[in-house]
Scaffold this active site. Sequence first.
Site, mmCIF file in Angstrom:
data_model
loop_
_atom_site.group_PDB
_atom_site.id
_atom_site.type_symbol
_atom_site.label_atom_id
_atom_site.label_comp_id
_atom_site.label_asym_id
_atom_site.label_seq_id
_atom_site.Cartn_x
_atom_site.Cartn_y
_atom_site.Cartn_z
ATOM 1 N N CYS A 160 -16.449 62.219 -12.699
ATOM 2 C CA CYS A 160 -15.780 61.294 -13.613
ATOM 3 C C CYS A 160 -16.553 61.241 -14.918
ATOM 4 O O CYS A 160 -17.773 61.239 -14.924
ATOM 5 C CB CYS A 160 -15.728 59.887 -13.021
ATOM 6 N N ILE A 161 -15.814 61.232 -16.022
ATOM 7 C CA ILE A 161 -16.514 61.166 -17.315
ATOM 8 C C ILE A 161 -16.108 59.911 -18.074
ATOM 9 O O ILE A 161 -15.199 59.223 -17.672
ATOM 10 C CB ILE A 161 -16.241 62.429 -18.173
#
Lengths: 131, 102, 112
Positions: free
Chosen positions: C111-112
């Site tokens: 996840c960014i």
Amino acid sequence: MSGTQAGEGGNSKVKRFMIVNRKAPYGTIYALEALEVVLIGAAFDQDVSLVFADDGVYQLKKGQQTKDIGQKNFSPTYRALGDYDVEKLYVERESLQARGLAPEDLLVPVRVLGSTELSVLMEEQDVVLSF
Amino acid sequence: MAVLHTTNKSPLQTRDLESCLRLTRPGCGILLLEDAVYGALKSAEGSDMLAEAAKDRRIYVLGPDLAARGFTPEELIAGVTVVDYGGFVDLVAEHHHVQAWV
Amino acid sequence: MTASVALKDKEVAVDEEGYLVNLADWNEDVARTMAADDGIALTDNHWEVINFLREYYAEYQVAPAIRVLTKAIGKKLGPEKGNSKYLYELFPYGPAKQACRYAGLPKPTGCI
């Protein structure tokens, strides 16, 4: 061989990544780092496969209990790889045999391949990352 | 008093254990820890070298490192003693000095 | 950088993105407090996802990515819950990221 490979959905950005695991878990950080890379690659819908060769086959050994070494037991995460659509797990037969292990000793179903078959698979990849 | 030798690398990836065995003498202690514990497994190729050494040297394996890697004491070659962290400390205290084959 | 979430009787440490530093610090109060700080009152539907994530982590030692979460929720709780619209309504900041935070898990890998 072209640089990119069309994926199942026709997405031309999908590349074939192969992660080659050659180190035992816990003694070094390589195995855990490789697993992180696999999860990231899969989260970005890439075509990811894993190879376990040399001491890397020990990563998949059943029954790991790390409580007394103060490290996280990340071996259950290999069982979650199916949820990430990572289903291509290859183990080199020669490495398994040299360690007296059989597929039943491993915590996930794998395909056992000889070195020659594995080297052919490696050539078909867009990217091979070695840990 | 004898020397305690320690080694922490898998003998299937490096030759540290081999060097350690070559340069140890009868009567000394050899403690396998971290990835070196794989070297004491009956099932692994090359453990006959260690089995030979166990005839006149005392071989120890650090139990927590063995358990972390999913193996039990029953899977070790004959003549190997499993120790815990307290046993590790005792071994260090009992020997003249410690030589680490890293 | 240190931060914390203030509970009634104590403070628990979180990282710069609000995830628990020590997973063992988690209890339901932690989840309620984190959610309240985001202006959300947790309902049974939220808890269903939070508890699912905690079980998933206990089993696999990994916080699932959003795609994995959606699919796994669908398998367990049915297709009307296993879709991103439903999950985004519950957790508008991103179902995997936000729900994992309330569940006391690390930020999902990827996840960014």
